[in-house]
Design an enzyme around this catalytic site. Sequence first.
Site, PDB file in Angstrom:
ATOM      1  N   ALA A  45      -2.750   0.600  -4.208  1.00  0.00           N
ATOM      2  CA  ALA A  45      -1.839   0.113  -3.178  1.00  0.00           C
ATOM      3  C   ALA A  45      -2.634  -0.219  -1.916  1.00  0.00           C
ATOM      4  O   ALA A  45      -3.796   0.177  -1.782  1.00  0.00           O
ATOM      5  CB  ALA A  45      -0.789   1.181  -2.884  1.00  0.00           C
ATOM      6  N   GLN A  72      -2.718   0.977   1.031  1.00  0.00           N
ATOM      7  CA  GLN A  72      -3.244   2.137   1.749  1.00  0.00           C
ATOM      8  C   GLN A  72      -3.806   3.185   0.781  1.00  0.00           C
ATOM      9  O   GLN A  72      -3.846   4.381   1.089  1.00  0.00           O
ATOM     10  CB  GLN A  72      -2.170   2.750   2.639  1.00  0.00           C
ATOM     11  CG  GLN A  72      -1.792   1.890   3.831  1.00  0.00           C
ATOM     12  CD  GLN A  72      -2.949   1.700   4.804  1.00  0.00           C
ATOM     13  OE1 GLN A  72      -3.764   2.587   4.989  1.00  0.00           O
ATOM     14  NE2 GLN A  72      -3.015   0.527   5.413  1.00  0.00           N
ATOM     15  N   SER A  73      -4.273   2.741  -0.371  1.00  0.00           N
ATOM     16  CA  SER A  73      -4.805   3.642  -1.386  1.00  0.00           C
ATOM     17  C   SER A  73      -5.965   4.478  -0.862  1.00  0.00           C
ATOM     18  O   SER A  73      -6.969   3.959  -0.352  1.00  0.00           O
ATOM     19  CB  SER A  73      -5.288   2.828  -2.590  1.00  0.00           C
ATOM     20  OG  SER A  73      -6.074   3.619  -3.459  1.00  0.00           O
ATOM     21  N   ASN A  74      -5.828   5.777  -1.017  1.00  0.00           N
ATOM     22  CA  ASN A  74      -6.914   6.686  -0.638  1.00  0.00           C
ATOM     23  C   ASN A  74      -8.020   6.680  -1.679  1.00  0.00           C
ATOM     24  O   ASN A  74      -9.195   6.867  -1.359  1.00  0.00           O
ATOM     25  CB  ASN A  74      -6.358   8.088  -0.439  1.00  0.00           C
ATOM     26  CG  ASN A  74      -5.386   8.119   0.713  1.00  0.00           C
ATOM     27  OD1 ASN A  74      -5.757   8.002   1.868  1.00  0.00           O
ATOM     28  ND2 ASN A  74      -4.113   8.246   0.392  1.00  0.00           N
ATOM     29  N   ALA A 107      -8.921   4.014  -3.261  1.00  0.00           N
ATOM     30  CA  ALA A 107      -9.704   2.824  -2.931  1.00  0.00           C
ATOM     31  C   ALA A 107     -10.649   3.103  -1.766  1.00  0.00           C
ATOM     32  O   ALA A 107     -11.822   2.720  -1.780  1.00  0.00           O
ATOM     33  CB  ALA A 107      -8.773   1.657  -2.603  1.00  0.00           C
TER      34      ALA A 107
END
Length: 306
Positions: free
Chosen positions: A66, A68-70, A72
């Site tokens: 997503a 705001q993927s952590n 990523a």
Amino acid sequence: MLGSWPTPLEPAPRLAAAVGLAADALWVKRDDLSGLGGGGNKVRKLQYTCAQALAAGATTVITSGAPQSNHARLTAAAAARLGLRSVLVLQGEEPEVPAGNLVLDLLAGARLVWAGPATAEQAGREVERQAEKVRQNGGIPHVIPYGGSNSYAAQAYVDCSAELLAQLPGLDRVVVAFGSGATMAGLVAGLGAERVIGIDAGAVADPRARLSELLDGMPDVRVRRADLQLDDGQVGAGYAAVTPAAREAMRLAARTEGIFLDPTYTARALAGLIARVAETSSAKTALFSCTPEGCRGCSVIPSFRA
């Protein structure tokens, strides 16, 4: 090593008393203090997936998530530390001004690819297209799965299980958020299904099938599927919705221990723990695991979507 181990295990006496446990019966595993790019449970998994990338001679790691993927964010940080390029395929539309984790992704040197309103399957196809681009340009890509979760990466939480048993030998129950699944799979493999309770965050369509798939892919793990403890009582209106119980759990943790939970994972996990304690007093020593899937990685220092 990408992180600093073992991470601390801390008591939460005021929170314990507030939810109906003895003051010495609730502990928090601080995987937010694992280091690297803000820390989190994904650091443990990236130690495994990035080791695969290095062994394959990869020049670029590619993953998806997503906006705001952590996962990523930490993939970008891990790639930077290891001297690799990173490509992040993000679901959604590119914002006019980057915020939150997007700023950190770019700061770490990641190339962001926007997949639009894509399903996970469509994002996966975009990941493969990006991998082919890397090959065409003479590089060697290595794809890290969504959430960093596969059976190999789940071994990271077998490692964490050994830490927990050394830190708290009398551990009775671990409550952990269930997102993409590898954190719970590793804990089940290391501690046994009877001691691990997963609180479903609604991230995958069939969490029980997903957990079974991960456990089936782990060597020498024999777990009866009937013994798996997955609680779907905190999903509410869905993954992206903040439930009233999660909102109250966030308030309670903040006002008793100064612990700030994220609304998607750890707040649901604490809400599930509270509900379980209300139903039974059988737990002697409970551990509110700071290792939720998909979030910054710890119940105590979560990430909020910006």
